[in-house]
Scaffold this active site. Structure first.
Site, PDB file in Angstrom:
ATOM      1  CB  CYS A 216      40.242  44.565 -98.737  1.00 28.22           C
ATOM      2  SG  CYS A 216      38.605  43.881 -99.076  1.00 28.22           S
TER       3      CYS A 216
ATOM      4  CB  CYS B 104      39.411  40.784 -99.201  1.00 22.71           C
ATOM      5  SG  CYS B 104      38.797  42.216-100.070  1.00 22.71           S
ATOM      6  CG  ASP B 105      42.892  40.212 -96.848  1.00 24.68           C
ATOM      7  OD1 ASP B 105      42.637  39.273 -97.612  1.00 24.68           O
ATOM      8  OD2 ASP B 105      43.583  41.180 -97.185  1.00 24.68           O
TER       9      ASP B 105
END
Ligand code: NAP
Length: 318
Positions: free
Chosen positions: A133, A136-137
């Site tokens: 993701c 997200c990261d």
């Protein structure tokens, strides 16, 4: 004692949340059982094709869906489903938290989960530089060198997003042609921060405590090359985890739930909507619309079970 609802929706992505809005507005006692809010859509850095929004972050869009469902008294519980059974007129849902819920109808809208590359090093370095993701990261890789693997819209969007954060992005795809939207392909090809590695497959992910690089191989010449990397984003599509429902409803060869035009599955009272179904196009706007259809069909089914006569569930139709 098990809590009783009119409708339980499994999954809190665009389809499930929209079903929640529609069902709650019909005064159905509705519960959304989900692992998270937004699913795959939440991980989109930018959504540029949801009508009414010029450009919106996927997570923010999904938060708006949830708030709207809550406004109409839709309830939420964050639990994973392990089993669904039909008993007379009820469905009994068991969760990993050892809780049980009962409902008259259910909507399956739990989407898909990211596919794995299944190469040496992938499992070992997941969470240690290997991620699924970008939104997200991605921020963890500011000014670092990263690779994105895949050639669909998810990979293209991730590369586009990461190119604004990372020092450099390699985009590794196993073919010459991408399968994403033309506008994204143009953007990727003209970004000086993105280096394309086409006709290449990943054969190994390397590192010590953390990812250090990957080995890629040309599909034609078989020549190998090692890329030094700090992070690897795997965006090679999604699959349905059908474990809790494979005995319940009919699936196609891709484990997708087979539905008709009213979102009905092979079992009465079980509807399905969104990416988890055999509907062709996987888009937020389409999943949302399918969720609305599933909720209206569920409403009709529940009114029939309750013996309510003359319930209007579509314009003019009784
Ligand atoms: P996808 O469209 O299925 O693309 C997966 C990509 O990964 C393909 O390019 C495929 O290569 C490659 N791939 C698959 N298995 C691989 C493997 N083992 N090794 C290397 N490469 C592999 O999946 P997605 O990009 O996650 O998108 C899923 C759905 O969501 C699609 O319908 C997409 O249009 C939609 N979506 C839409 C948007 C948007 O509208 N902006 C954004 C994100 C996703 P091949 O091309 O060779 O098969």
């Amino acid at each position: 004692m098990a809590e009783q609802y009119d409708l339980i929706i499994i999954g809190g992505g665009p389809a499930g949340l929209t079903a929640g809005i529609y069902a709650s507005r019909r005064n159905l006692k509705t519960l959304i059982l989900t692992k998270d809010i937004g699913g795959q859509a939440s991980s989109a850095s930018w959504v540029e094709n949801y009508p009414g929004f010029d450009k919106v972050n996927g997570y923010e869009l999904m938060q708006k869906f949830q708030k709207q469902a809550e406004k109409f008294a839709c309830q939420f519980k964050y639990e994973e489903i392990v089993k669904i059974e039909k008993t007379n007129n009820h469905f009994q849902i068991k969760t990993a938290h050892n809780n049980e819920y009962l409902s008259l109808a259910i909507i399956l809208a739990f989407g898909k989960t990211p596919s794995n590359l299944q190469v040496p090093g992938e499992k070992e370095f997941t969470g240690k530089g290997v991620a699924y993701c970008a939104t997200c990261d991605g921020p963890l890789f500011k000014n670092k060198i990263v690779a994105v693997v895949g050639g669909g819209n998810s990979a293209l969007e991730s590369a586009d997003y990461l190119a604004k954060i990372a020092q450099k992005v390699f985009l590794i795809h196993r073919r010459e042609e991408f399968r994403g939207e033309a506008i994204l392909i143009e953007r990727i090809k003209s970004d000086p921060n993105i280096e394309l590695k086409l006709n290449k497959i990943v054969t190994e992910i390397k590192g010590d405590k953390f990812v250090k690089g990957m080995v890629i191989e040309d599909v034609k010449t078989k020549a190998q090359e090692e890329l030094k990397l700090d992070g690897i984003f795997i965006e090679i599509g999604h699959t349905v985890d059908a474990t809790p429902i494979k005995e319940l409803v009919k699936l196609n060869e891709n484990n997708e739930i087979i539905i008709d035009e009213q979102c009905q599955t092979s079992l009465a009272g079980v509807l399905a909507a969104g990416d988890v179904t055999n509907i062709k196009f996987k888009q937020i706007v389409i999943s949302a619309a399918e969720g609305a259809k599933a909720a209206l069909t569920a409403y009709k089914y529940i009114q029939d079970i309750k013996g309510v006569k003359g319930a209007i569930f579509d314009w003019g139709k009784k």
